[in-house]
Design an enzyme around this catalytic site. Structure first.
Site, short mmCIF file in Angstrom:
data_model
loop_
_atom_site.label_atom_id
_atom_site.label_comp_id
_atom_site.label_asym_id
_atom_site.label_seq_id
_atom_site.Cartn_x
_atom_site.Cartn_y
_atom_site.Cartn_z
N HIS A 130 0.85 -1.20 0.00
CA HIS A 130 0.00 0.00 0.00
C HIS A 130 0.88 1.25 0.00
CE1 HIS A 130 -3.51 2.54 1.23
NE2 HIS A 130 -2.54 3.23 1.80
N GLU A 131 1.90 1.25 0.86
CA GLU A 131 2.80 2.41 0.91
C GLU A 131 3.62 2.52 -0.38
OE1 GLU A 131 2.48 4.61 3.18
OE2 GLU A 131 1.00 3.37 4.22
N HIS A 134 1.87 4.58 -2.95
CA HIS A 134 2.08 6.03 -2.91
C HIS A 134 3.31 6.41 -3.73
CE1 HIS A 134 -1.08 7.20 -0.19
NE2 HIS A 134 -0.66 6.40 0.77
N GLU A 179 -5.99 6.84 -1.45
CA GLU A 179 -5.92 5.61 -0.66
C GLU A 179 -6.53 4.43 -1.42
OE1 GLU A 179 -4.41 5.12 2.39
OE2 GLU A 179 -3.62 7.10 1.88
#
Length: 289
Positions: A130-131, A134, A179
């Site tokens: 998930h990070e 980004h 997100e």
């Protein structure tokens, strides 16, 4: 039977970027020059500050330090076709993870110890991915802008508060949309939607002792019940009010979004397209050898 997870060679951010993220990013780009200014003025200073803070007050993960977590990072980067950033573990009782990449020179990810204690290894990999999302989507500059505008709201004189608040609302909307893209990146890395949804369930109401007892199917039903509130005008109004000042969509919305995308032709086509690329590249290497 172990399922072999594929590396998505040549994966581009816009192949999995959520439409709301794309729309909100284009809206932010109507304020030209902000991203360049932030990169130029704060980029080097912020990177150096966070680097020193991480080295001084965290544990850096590598092949010699927590190698099992380092392996999760390497695998996630391979699957998302991304260079490996630095990864740090920080002592903190609030389960959280975050990333920073201003100029792309020293990108890093930080995981809190309480988050690691809450999750299984595969779920930890989903959080790392998930990070990485980004970083893949280059969200770093706008994440910094969000924090700066929130700060400005408190510092500007009264005549500027309205403008700052308007920008704050717009940027919070953007980060909520971003997100969704990063949850998709998590799915592309672990390639099992229930793993991503389990992370969201545990962040909503888990603890190291409760986590093994939680029922994912019941949580998914809870998400559907929340979605049913949109069928009434009052329910939709209350949901919008609930989410307006949040930096992240509520967990049940994110779980439902990832469940839908995992079942979509778009997701399956993406995997098949990159599986084909992977096979072609592997065949080419074999022939060259």
């Amino acid at each position: 039977m172990t399922v072999v997870k594929q590396n998505l060679i040549g994966l581009k951010a816009n192949e999995f970027r959520h439409p709301l993220d794309l729309e909100a990013t284009q809206s932010l780009q109507q304020f030209p020059g902000w991203d360049i200014a932030v990169r130029s003025v704060l980029g080097g200073v912020a990177e150096q500050f966070f680097y020193l803070d991480n080295v001084a007050a965290s544990v850096q993960v590598n092949e010699n330090q927590l190698p099992h977590i380092h392996k999760l990072l390497l695998e996630a980067c391979q699957r998302l076709d991304l260079e490996v950033p630095e990864l740090y573990i920080k002592q903190n009782p609030a389960p959280n993870a975050y990333t920073f990449a201003m100029r792309g020179k020293q990108p890093f990810i930080v995981l809190h110890t309480s988050l690691i204690e809450l999750l299984t290894p595969e779920e930890i990999q989903a959080v790392i991915a998930h990070e990485l999302g980004h970083l893949k989507c280059e969200h770093g500059v706008y994440l910094t802008l969000v924090n700066l505008v929130i700060l400005a709201t408190n510092l500007l004189p009264s005549w500027g508060v309205i403008l700052a608040q308007s920008l704050q609302d717009q940027m919070l909307e953007w980060i909520r949309c971003a997100e969704f893209s990063c949850d998709r990146a998590a799915l592309l890395a672990v390639q099992e939607p229930k793993v991503v949804m389990s992370v969201l369930m545990k962040l909503a109401g888990g603890s190291p002792t409760l986590a093994p007892q939680l029922n994912l199917e019941a949580f998914i039903e809870q998400a559907r019940a929340y979605d049913q509130m949109s069928t009434s005008q009052l329910g939709e109004l209350l949901k919008n009010a609930q989410n307006q000042q949040l930096s992240h969509p509520v967990p049940v919305i994110r779980a439902q979004a990832i469940d839908r995308w995992a079942s979509s032709p778009e997701y399956q086509t993406l995997l098949e397209r990159h599986q084909s690329s992977y096979n072609n590249e592997a065949e080419g290497k074999w022939r060259n050898w």
